[in-house]
Write a protein that holds these residues in place. Structure first.
Motif, PDB file in Angstrom:
ATOM      1  N   UNK A   9       0.836  -1.205   0.000  1.00 56.23           N
ATOM      2  CA  UNK A   9       0.000   0.000   0.000  1.00 56.23           C
ATOM      3  C   UNK A   9       0.865   1.246   0.000  1.00 56.23           C
ATOM      4  N   UNK A  10       1.906   1.233   0.820  1.00 56.81           N
ATOM      5  CA  UNK A  10       2.796   2.383   0.877  1.00 56.81           C
ATOM      6  C   UNK A  10       3.514   2.574  -0.447  1.00 56.81           C
ATOM      7  N   UNK A  11       3.971   1.473  -1.054  1.00 60.94           N
ATOM      8  CA  UNK A  11       4.686   1.583  -2.320  1.00 60.94           C
ATOM      9  C   UNK A  11       3.790   2.143  -3.415  1.00 60.94           C
ATOM     10  N   UNK A  12       2.533   1.680  -3.458  1.00 61.20           N
ATOM     11  CA  UNK A  12       1.611   2.176  -4.470  1.00 61.20           C
ATOM     12  C   UNK A  12       1.329   3.656  -4.258  1.00 61.20           C
ATOM     13  N   UNK A  13       1.170   4.043  -2.980  1.00 58.19           N
ATOM     14  CA  UNK A  13       0.951   5.460  -2.681  1.00 58.19           C
ATOM     15  C   UNK A  13       2.106   6.300  -3.168  1.00 58.19           C
ATOM     16  N   UNK A  14       3.340   5.840  -2.931  1.00 53.57           N
ATOM     17  CA  UNK A  14       4.506   6.580  -3.397  1.00 53.57           C
ATOM     18  C   UNK A  14       4.508   6.682  -4.913  1.00 53.57           C
ATOM     19  N   UNK A  15       4.131   5.610  -5.586  1.00 54.03           N
ATOM     20  CA  UNK A  15       4.118   5.628  -7.049  1.00 54.03           C
ATOM     21  C   UNK A  15       3.095   6.609  -7.580  1.00 54.03           C
ATOM     22  N   UNK A  16       1.965   6.708  -6.895  1.00 51.40           N
ATOM     23  CA  UNK A  16       0.927   7.627  -7.357  1.00 51.40           C
ATOM     24  C   UNK A  16       1.379   9.072  -7.244  1.00 51.40           C
ATOM     25  N   UNK A  17       2.097   9.388  -6.178  1.00 52.43           N
ATOM     26  CA  UNK A  17       2.528  10.767  -5.990  1.00 52.43           C
ATOM     27  C   UNK A  17       3.789  11.074  -6.782  1.00 52.43           C
ATOM     28  N   UNK A  18       4.710  10.100  -6.849  1.00 51.92           N
ATOM     29  CA  UNK A  18       5.960  10.313  -7.566  1.00 51.92           C
ATOM     30  C   UNK A  18       6.809  11.385  -6.916  1.00 51.92           C
ATOM     31  N   UNK A  19       7.799  11.885  -7.664  1.00 56.45           N
ATOM     32  CA  UNK A  19       8.692  12.906  -7.147  1.00 56.45           C
ATOM     33  C   UNK A  19       8.043  14.265  -7.251  1.00 56.45           C
ATOM     34  N   UNK A  20       8.408  15.148  -6.333  1.00 61.34           N
ATOM     35  CA  UNK A  20       7.862  16.496  -6.344  1.00 61.34           C
ATOM     36  C   UNK A  20       6.493  16.539  -5.706  1.00 61.34           C
ATOM     37  N   UNK A  21       6.024  17.742  -5.441  1.00 61.22           N
ATOM     38  CA  UNK A  21       4.752  17.904  -4.766  1.00 61.22           C
ATOM     39  C   UNK A  21       3.607  17.994  -5.766  1.00 61.22           C
ATOM     40  N   UNK A  22       2.544  17.221  -5.545  1.00 60.32           N
ATOM     41  CA  UNK A  22       1.371  17.278  -6.385  1.00 60.32           C
ATOM     42  C   UNK A  22       0.468  18.421  -5.950  1.00 60.32           C
ATOM     43  N   UNK A 306      14.437   3.472 -12.603  1.00 57.67           N
ATOM     44  CA  UNK A 306      14.275   3.462 -14.066  1.00 57.67           C
ATOM     45  C   UNK A 306      15.146   2.377 -14.697  1.00 57.67           C
ATOM     46  N   UNK A 307      16.366   2.212 -14.174  1.00 59.77           N
ATOM     47  CA  UNK A 307      17.243   1.141 -14.659  1.00 59.77           C
ATOM     48  C   UNK A 307      16.590  -0.225 -14.429  1.00 59.77           C
ATOM     49  N   UNK A 358      10.600  -2.156  -4.849  1.00 58.09           N
ATOM     50  CA  UNK A 358      10.410  -1.300  -6.023  1.00 58.09           C
ATOM     51  C   UNK A 358       9.304  -1.879  -6.897  1.00 58.09           C
ATOM     52  N   UNK A 359       8.427  -0.985  -7.351  1.00 59.44           N
ATOM     53  CA  UNK A 359       7.294  -1.369  -8.198  1.00 59.44           C
ATOM     54  C   UNK A 359       7.332  -0.558  -9.480  1.00 59.44           C
ATOM     55  N   UNK A 360       6.629  -1.006 -10.468  1.00 58.07           N
ATOM     56  CA  UNK A 360       6.451  -0.212 -11.672  1.00 58.07           C
ATOM     57  C   UNK A 360       5.721   1.082 -11.327  1.00 58.07           C
ATOM     58  N   UNK A 361       6.080   2.158 -12.020  1.00 54.53           N
ATOM     59  CA  UNK A 361       5.435   3.443 -11.779  1.00 54.53           C
ATOM     60  C   UNK A 361       6.271   4.423 -10.985  1.00 54.53           C
ATOM     61  N   UNK A 362       7.432   3.986 -10.495  1.00 52.95           N
ATOM     62  CA  UNK A 362       8.293   4.887  -9.732  1.00 52.95           C
ATOM     63  C   UNK A 362       9.250   5.676 -10.626  1.00 52.95           C
ATOM     64  N   UNK A 363       9.303   5.345 -11.907  1.00 51.58           N
ATOM     65  CA  UNK A 363      10.199   6.030 -12.844  1.00 51.58           C
ATOM     66  C   UNK A 363       9.417   7.047 -13.666  1.00 51.58           C
ATOM     67  N   UNK A 364       9.791   8.314 -13.520  1.00 52.90           N
ATOM     68  CA  UNK A 364       9.178   9.395 -14.297  1.00 52.90           C
ATOM     69  C   UNK A 364      10.260   9.987 -15.197  1.00 52.90           C
ATOM     70  N   UNK A 365      10.265   9.575 -16.465  1.00 51.90           N
ATOM     71  CA  UNK A 365      11.345   9.963 -17.370  1.00 51.90           C
ATOM     72  C   UNK A 365      11.321  11.445 -17.726  1.00 51.90           C
ATOM     73  N   UNK A 366      10.255  12.141 -17.354  1.00 50.02           N
ATOM     74  CA  UNK A 366      10.215  13.580 -17.614  1.00 50.02           C
ATOM     75  C   UNK A 366      11.038  14.357 -16.592  1.00 50.02           C
ATOM     76  N   UNK A 372      14.996  12.161  -6.183  1.00 49.36           N
ATOM     77  CA  UNK A 372      14.445  11.235  -5.188  1.00 49.36           C
ATOM     78  C   UNK A 372      12.926  11.148  -5.342  1.00 49.36           C
ATOM     79  N   UNK A 373      12.389   9.960  -5.271  1.00 50.63           N
ATOM     80  CA  UNK A 373      10.947   9.777  -5.409  1.00 50.63           C
ATOM     81  C   UNK A 373      10.190  10.552  -4.333  1.00 50.63           C
ATOM     82  N   UNK A 374      10.764  10.660  -3.138  1.00 46.94           N
ATOM     83  CA  UNK A 374      10.062  11.275  -2.010  1.00 46.94           C
ATOM     84  C   UNK A 374      10.258  12.785  -1.899  1.00 46.94           C
ATOM     85  N   UNK A 375      11.024  13.401  -2.797  1.00 45.15           N
ATOM     86  CA  UNK A 375      11.272  14.834  -2.661  1.00 45.15           C
ATOM     87  C   UNK A 375       9.985  15.643  -2.776  1.00 45.15           C
TER      88      UNK A 375
END
Length: 388
Positions: A9-22, A306-307, A358-366, A372-375
């Motif tokens: 659940x925590x990993x999915x939440x992190x993936x949804x938010x990604x890096x930076x503030x939404x 991403x790697x 690590x799950x899919x969705x944590x890599x934002x190529x933009x 850092x994912x949590x920044x």
């Protein structure tokens, strides 16, 4: 419930938010997405409430100006001077941490001047930087104390001069609450235990791993590594070697190459620095070995994720805690400002954490690979910081 599902659940939440503030994130949202809980120290709650309020375009521009320079006036006319004494500011994680510090400081109109120094891993310079800030009469010092106990006389001198000192992210000097106001970090000993547990839970047949650390002699690496060794000794796994990397990709590549040459095949790695670990892929390629390994990490720079996503290799598995997130610099600023105002601050502002796969969705190529994912630093600012 098994280890992998426990934190999904925590990993999915992190993936949804990604890096930076939404947009429209509240302080509570940030607690849930970055830390996985709202049961946090008051300084953390207060810091994230402030961080949830977006900076104006003018202050975002000011933050970038301050980040590019060691000294800047905030333009608020505030009377307070705040300094960040960084023991080693030359990798990406530290540079993002510097921006977190600056953005949090700009959220306080009472702060009129922001200063920064990097000792570049030199103990003598770290002491000199502290002494310089004391001589300049700053009001607050946030300290990343890579130089460890050697900084204690300067820390005590700062306190005697009326300067509020807060340590950021796990390097210890003296006693928090006595020699300085507070220290901000997770339970580093528990981190060491959980890293080993993550390897064993993922691969019960694992027999041996290698521990990587940062600069030689730093107390952060030494603390979690000692506890990782305790955990290993009580389980079926053995730590073959502990190797320094200077928290750089090149240093990591050299350490990995040496470990693979000396120890041949082993089961995995434990390390603080996700971005540095990107060099491990290159190390396996250079050694002509298959990337059949599992790693437990402290930080969460997305380049490694991403790697991993690109590799599509089920034998390459990653766990990370994000407990050593760059956002702890924000907690340190708020703890220091609270203490400066005469309010009570917890001597140890404990940052909650858990190991997550690590799950899919944590890599934002933009976004830059170093992100850092949590920044909480927004995408526009990150792209300006790392334009290439």
């Amino acid at each position: 419930m098994n280890f992998k599902s426990m934190f999904s659940v925590i990993a999915v939440t992190s993936a949804l938010f990604g890096a930076g503030q939404s947009l429209a994130e509240t302080g509570e949202d940030l607690m849930k997405s970055r830390l996985g809980t709202t049961d946090v120290d008051p300084s953390i709650a207060k810091a994230l409430e402030l961080a949830a309020k977006p900076l104006s375009p003018e202050l975002q521009a000011k933050a970038l100006e301050c980040w590019k320079n060691d000294t800047c006036e905030t333009g608020t006319g505030g009377a307070l001077k705040i300094a960040y004494a960084d023991g080693f500011g030359e990798n990406v994680w530290r540079r993002v941490s510097k921006m977190e510090f600056i953005q949090q400081a700009l959220a306080y109109p009472e702060i009129g001047k922001i200063q920064y120094s990097s000792a570049r891993g030199d103990v003598s310079k770290a002491i000199a930087d502290m002494n310089a800030f004391i001589a300049q009469g700053v009001d607050i010092i946030v300290l990343y104390a890579d130089a460890g106990p050697a900084l204690l006389p300067a820390v005590r001198e700062a306190k005697e001069a009326g300067i509020t000192v807060v340590l950021n992210n796990g390097q210890e000097v003296g006693t928090a609450g006595e020699d300085y106001a507070s220290t901000v970090h997770e339970d580093l000993c528990e981190l060491g235990h959980q890293m080993v547990k993550a390897i064993v839970a993922d691969k019960p047949s694992a027999k041996s791993i290698v521990a990587l650390g940062g600069t030689p002699g730093n107390t952060l690496s030494a603390t979690w590594q000692a506890c990782a060794k305790e955990e290993a000794n009580s389980s079926s796994i053995r730590i073959l070697a502990t190797m320094d990397t200077n928290w750089t990709q090149e240093g990591t590549f050299q350490a990995v190459s040496a470990a693979l040459a000396q120890h041949g095949d082993f089961d995995g790695w434990i390390y603080e620095y996700a971005d540095g670990f990107r060099a491990v892929i290159r190390g396996y390629q250079a050694a002509n070995k298959p990337l059949d390994t599992v790693v437990a990490l402290r930080t969460d720079e997305q380049g490694l994720f991403c790697d991993w996503d690109k590799a599509k290799n089920p034998k390459f598995r990653i766990y990370y805690s994000a407990s050593g997130s760059t956002i702890t610099a924000r907690f340190a600023v708020t703890a220091a400002m609270t203490a400066k105002a005469g309010e009570t601050v917890t001597p140890w502002v404990k940052v909650p954490f858990s190991m997550k796969p690590v799950k899919e969705g944590l890599c934002d190529k933009s976004l830059p690979m170093e992100t850092p994912v949590s920044t909480i630093v927004n995408a526009e600012t990150l792209k300006a910081m790392f334009p290439n």
